[in-house]
Design an enzyme around this catalytic site. Structure first.
Site, PDB file in Angstrom:
ATOM      1  N   LYS A 169     116.839 117.293  43.258  1.00  0.00           N
ATOM      2  CA  LYS A 169     116.477 116.905  41.896  1.00  0.00           C
ATOM      3  C   LYS A 169     117.066 117.869  40.867  1.00  0.00           C
ATOM      4  CE  LYS A 169     112.198 116.953  43.250  1.00  0.00           C
ATOM      5  NZ  LYS A 169     110.734 116.879  43.308  1.00  0.00           N
ATOM      6  N   THR A 201     104.741 117.985  32.866  1.00  0.00           N
ATOM      7  CA  THR A 201     105.544 117.992  34.088  1.00  0.00           C
ATOM      8  C   THR A 201     104.723 118.289  35.339  1.00  0.00           C
ATOM      9  OG1 THR A 201     106.067 120.304  33.684  1.00  0.00           O
ATOM     10  CG2 THR A 201     107.687 118.675  32.928  1.00  0.00           C
ATOM     11  N   GLY A 203     102.811 117.669  38.423  1.00  0.00           N
ATOM     12  CA  GLY A 203     102.713 116.503  39.297  1.00  0.00           C
ATOM     13  C   GLY A 203     103.994 115.688  39.376  1.00  0.00           C
ATOM     14  N   THR A 204     105.049 116.176  38.751  1.00  0.00           N
ATOM     15  CA  THR A 204     106.321 115.433  38.752  1.00  0.00           C
ATOM     16  C   THR A 204     106.831 115.147  40.160  1.00  0.00           C
ATOM     17  OG1 THR A 204     106.891 116.727  36.817  1.00  0.00           O
ATOM     18  CG2 THR A 204     108.640 115.419  37.755  1.00  0.00           C
ATOM     19  N   GLY A 205     106.912 116.221  40.971  1.00  0.00           N
ATOM     20  CA  GLY A 205     107.445 116.063  42.327  1.00  0.00           C
ATOM     21  C   GLY A 205     106.571 115.144  43.167  1.00  0.00           C
ATOM     22  N   CYS A 206     105.254 115.267  42.977  1.00  0.00           N
ATOM     23  CA  CYS A 206     104.305 114.432  43.721  1.00  0.00           C
ATOM     24  C   CYS A 206     104.542 112.964  43.402  1.00  0.00           C
ATOM     25  CB  CYS A 206     102.866 114.806  43.349  1.00  0.00           C
ATOM     26  SG  CYS A 206     102.519 116.570  43.449  1.00  0.00           S
TER      27      CYS A 206
HETATM   28  C1  LIG Z   1      97.505 119.909  45.485  1.00  0.00           C
HETATM   29  C2  LIG Z   1      98.810 120.107  44.852  1.00  0.00           C
HETATM   30  N1  LIG Z   1      99.902 119.488  45.343  1.00  0.00           N
HETATM   31  C3  LIG Z   1     101.103 119.651  44.775  1.00  0.00           C
HETATM   32  C4  LIG Z   1     101.247 120.452  43.663  1.00  0.00           C
HETATM   33  C5  LIG Z   1     102.602 120.656  43.040  1.00  0.00           C
HETATM   34  O1  LIG Z   1     102.708 120.117  41.755  1.00  0.00           O
HETATM   35  P1  LIG Z   1     103.310 120.981  40.573  1.00  0.00           P
HETATM   36  O2  LIG Z   1     104.564 121.630  41.059  1.00  0.00           O
HETATM   37  O3  LIG Z   1     103.587 119.993  39.490  1.00  0.00           O
HETATM   38  O4  LIG Z   1     102.270 121.989  40.173  1.00  0.00           O
HETATM   39  C6  LIG Z   1     100.091 121.097  43.169  1.00  0.00           C
HETATM   40  N2  LIG Z   1     100.159 121.904  42.086  1.00  0.00           N
HETATM   41  N3  LIG Z   1      98.890 120.908  43.771  1.00  0.00           N
END
Ligand SMILES: Cc1ncc(COP(=O)(O)O)c(N)n1
Length: 444
Positions: A169, A201, A203-206
């Site tokens: 990405k 941003t 949660g973007t990757g999720c």
């Molecule tokens: C439970 C959990 N899973 C995945 C992410 C990554 O997301 P981000 O990189 O946006 O903080 C997170 N912060 N928490």
């Protein structure tokens, strides 16, 4: 199915995934790996489940309804990764791996010793892997500062760990566009969207990896699933959830909501323009030299740029004594009106519509007699630095007006003009219908 962690702030993890599944029209199921006490700016605590419980969740769903596709997010420990890899390879559903290592807020989401397990055990059973720049660097040891290096990393990940499709990405690269490099079947594809300067941003990757999994579950070929996911995540970031003190959550529902919201906005504006055309001779009298426009912003929670404000391309003109819109309303069609509305929205989220008309002393008298709120702006008092800044004048006019009313939205802003600047009245309101009605009351 998402196999991932819980973010109590609801921005990332299984919340983001299940919202994404719902928005993409697939039924989402979950196997929870870890619970985090988290918000938009920090991870306070994290505790992971025992691997057999993670496996049991996957099997419970599998035995009942099957799993068309899966994705992994936060896996927490080496033991969980091993369990998930073994279970997925036995069941054989297509898996998208988002190799999350650290949260946006900086906290580790996977133990140090687990990265190697992720590479050696999980990536070989994954159909798609979606590292960001930092994760791709960690997986390959290649420093990534360009698309060319991203390509090289993608190929290395495929060759060394055996994942069929690799998406490196581009969101973390410093470039005017966010270019994702997709390696698939020996060829590269580049998917670009404009770079968004957004605070939303988290949660973007999720969401991105969940959107790919949703596409695979629907039977899309991987490249098609990735292309759709790319547009999906662009919307989710662009129309993010403005909540929290840190990185705001992405908004997976934007994918569903925005087309409807934009259509509604255009439709309401279209109706107001029909009202103008029904009274075309009356409105013609109010059209100034610079002509008239009327704008309407989408839901203020989402309106951030001129592309979020609909107006009439080519404006409303006086054609043989009748007011005539030059064409149907469109987003991004006006600079002036859009700037005014965006500035007004910053003061009052209800002030979504505005129309400019000719300055006529009689209109001001009429407004006074109707008890309307009027602000008077003298452009000769506009500071030099505002004059120099491209597009800053409109914002200054609006701010000046709200300063006079003490924060209440004025019905009218009277702008006396300046040398070479025609005097103008701006009529503000909640909806274009209300604005058109106000204007009618002034001129009739
Ligand atoms: C439970 C959990 N899973 C995945 C992410 C990554 O997301 P981000 O990189 O946006 O903080 C997170 N912060 N928490």
């Amino acid at each position: 199915m998402t196999i991932a962690g819980l973010d109590s702030g609801g921005g990332a993890g299984i919340h983001a995934d299940v919202k994404t599944f719902a928005a993409m029209g697939v039924h989402g199921t979950t196997a929870l790996t870890c619970v985090t006490a988290q918000n938009t700016y920090e991870v306070r605590e994290a505790q992971c489940l025992q691997p057999p419980l993670v496996k049991a969740q996957i099997l419970a769903v599998w035995d009942d309804m099957g799993i068309d596709a899966g994705k992994t997010g936060m896996l927490g420990t080496r033991e969980i990764i091993e369990e998930v890899a073994a279970t997925v390879s036995k069941l054989g559903f297509p898996l998208v791996v988002d190799p999350v290592m650290i949260a946006k807020s900086g906290a580790p989401l996977i133990s140090e010793d687990a990265v190697d397990t992720l590479k050696r055990r999980l990536l070989p059973v994954a159909k798609v892997v979606t590292p960001n720049r930092h994760e791709a660097e960690k997986l390959t040891g290649i420093k990534i500062t360009s698309v060319a290096e991203a390509r090289r990393a993608a190929e290395v990940i495929h060759r060394e760990f055996g994942t069929e499709v690799v998406v490196v990405k581009g969101g973390h690269l410093d470039a005017p566009e966010a270019v994702d490099v997709v390696y698939i079947g020996g060829t590269f594809h580049e998917l670009a969207t404009p770079r968004l300067d957004s605070r939303a941003t988290h949660g973007t990757g999720c969401s991105y990896s969940a959107a790919i999994a949703a596409g695979l579950a629907k039977g899309l070929p991987p490249l098609e699933a990735i292309k759709t996911a790319k547009r999906f995540i662009y919307m989710a970031i662009r129309y993010g959830v403005a909540r929290g003190k840190g990185h705001w959550p992405v908004n997976p529902m934007a994918w569903l909501e925005m087309p409807a919201e934009r259509w509604r906005t255009l439709e309401e504006l279209r109706e107001a323009l029909e009202a103008v055309e029904r009274q075309a001779e009356v409105f013609a009298k109010a059209i100034p030299e610079v002509q008239t426009n009327i704008g309407y912003a989408i839901d203020p929670r989402y309106a951030t740029t001129r592309e979020d404000v609909a107006a009439v391309p080519g404006r409303i003109v006086n054609y043989m004594g009748r007011a005539k819109p030059s064409g149907p309303p469109a987003f991004g069609a006006s600079d002036h009106i859009a700037r005014k509305i965006l500035a007004a929205l910053a003061k009052d989220p209800q002030a979504r519509s505005a129309m400019n008309i000719r300055l006529d002393a009689a209109y001001i008298e009429k407004a006074k007699s109707l008890g309307m709120t009027i602000a008077y702006v003298d452009r000769r008092r506009e500071p030099e630095d505002v004059k120099k800044r491209e597009g800053a004048t409109m914002q200054w006019i609006i701010e000046e007006a709200y300063r006079q009313t003490g924060g209440k939205t004025p019905d009218l802003i009277v702008d006396w003009g300046d040398w070479g600047k025609e005097p103008i009245i701006t009529v503000l309101g909640k909806t274009p219908r209300e604005v058109v009605e106000k204007v009618l009351r002034l001129i009739r």
